[in-house]
Scaffold this motif. Sequence first.
Motif, short mmCIF file in Angstrom:
data_model
loop_
_atom_site.label_atom_id
_atom_site.label_comp_id
_atom_site.label_asym_id
_atom_site.label_seq_id
_atom_site.Cartn_x
_atom_site.Cartn_y
_atom_site.Cartn_z
N THR A 20 0.55 -1.24 0.12
CA THR A 20 0.22 -0.15 -0.04
C THR A 20 0.89 1.39 0.54
OG1 THR A 20 -1.54 -1.37 0.83
CG2 THR A 20 -2.00 1.16 1.34
N ALA A 23 2.08 1.33 -3.47
CA ALA A 23 0.79 2.50 -4.41
C ALA A 23 0.65 3.52 -3.96
CB ALA A 23 -0.38 1.21 -4.05
N TYR A 24 0.57 3.97 -2.56
CA TYR A 24 -0.10 5.59 -2.51
C TYR A 24 0.92 6.66 -2.32
CZ TYR A 24 -4.01 2.81 -3.76
OH TYR A 24 -5.27 2.09 -4.14
N ALA A 25 2.26 6.51 -1.75
CA ALA A 25 3.17 7.15 -0.56
C ALA A 25 4.19 6.71 -0.58
CB ALA A 25 2.34 7.59 0.64
N ASN A 26 5.19 6.01 -2.07
CA ASN A 26 6.19 5.99 -2.43
C ASN A 26 7.09 7.22 -2.07
OD1 ASN A 26 7.89 3.77 -2.69
ND2 ASN A 26 7.79 3.25 -4.63
N ARG A 66 -5.32 2.01 2.74
CA ARG A 66 -5.18 3.32 1.54
C ARG A 66 -5.01 4.31 2.03
NH1 ARG A 66 -9.18 0.52 -2.66
NH2 ARG A 66 -10.47 1.18 -1.01
N THR A 67 -6.85 4.53 2.65
CA THR A 67 -6.87 5.78 2.73
C THR A 67 -6.13 6.39 4.14
OG1 THR A 67 -9.31 5.33 2.56
CG2 THR A 67 -8.46 7.28 4.07
N ARG A 70 -2.63 7.54 1.26
CA ARG A 70 -3.14 8.48 0.18
C ARG A 70 -3.93 9.86 0.95
NH1 ARG A 70 -8.80 5.97 -3.29
NH2 ARG A 70 -7.47 5.10 -4.26
N GLN A 73 0.07 10.73 0.63
CA GLN A 73 0.68 11.22 -0.39
C GLN A 73 0.27 12.79 -0.98
OE1 GLN A 73 -1.24 9.35 -3.78
NE2 GLN A 73 0.77 9.54 -4.82
N LYS A 74 -1.50 13.51 -0.07
CA LYS A 74 -1.54 14.46 -0.58
C LYS A 74 -0.81 15.60 0.48
CE LYS A 74 -5.77 13.39 -1.66
NZ LYS A 74 -7.50 13.05 -0.95
#
Length: 158
Positions: A20, A23-26, A66-67, A70, A73-74
């Motif tokens: 995860t 996928a979302y915060a690499n 995932r939440t 994400r 990441q934002k």
Amino acid sequence: MENINQVFIINQFMPLIISTIKAYANYPHLYEDLIEDGKEEIIRALKEFDEEDGAKLPWYLKVRLRTLFRNKQKYERRRMHADVDLEPCGYDPYAEHESKIMVEELMKKLDNDEREIIELFYFSEKTAKEISKMKSISETRVFYLKSRAIEKMRNGMQ
């Protein structure tokens, strides 16, 4: 005994945490912090998980992770591309007072249901599940009202 179970479960879901993150915060420079955040989120999710809702634990954890990532990441994208530093750089009582006044004014513009959801979520630190039981509405409705209230408050700031 509870800690042993938590460690076992966290180890079982470590591949999910890692995939995860990728996928979302690499962000390699934040990798260790993100792993710890993932572990903490799994522990919180385990405390809030209710089989009676009909969800399966792996799916529930996947959605929670995932939440989380994400949102990370934002935040990281905004931080990297912002002209100003988003990190707090010191205590400013005047700015804090101004922020409180702004939030109070924005809260006044919300419907009663929206205001109550925001107050319960952020000021009373209730979970969506607790709020849904208190107000006799679905968790989905709680999240909808929360999102709508936040959007109204954001638009009110412009």
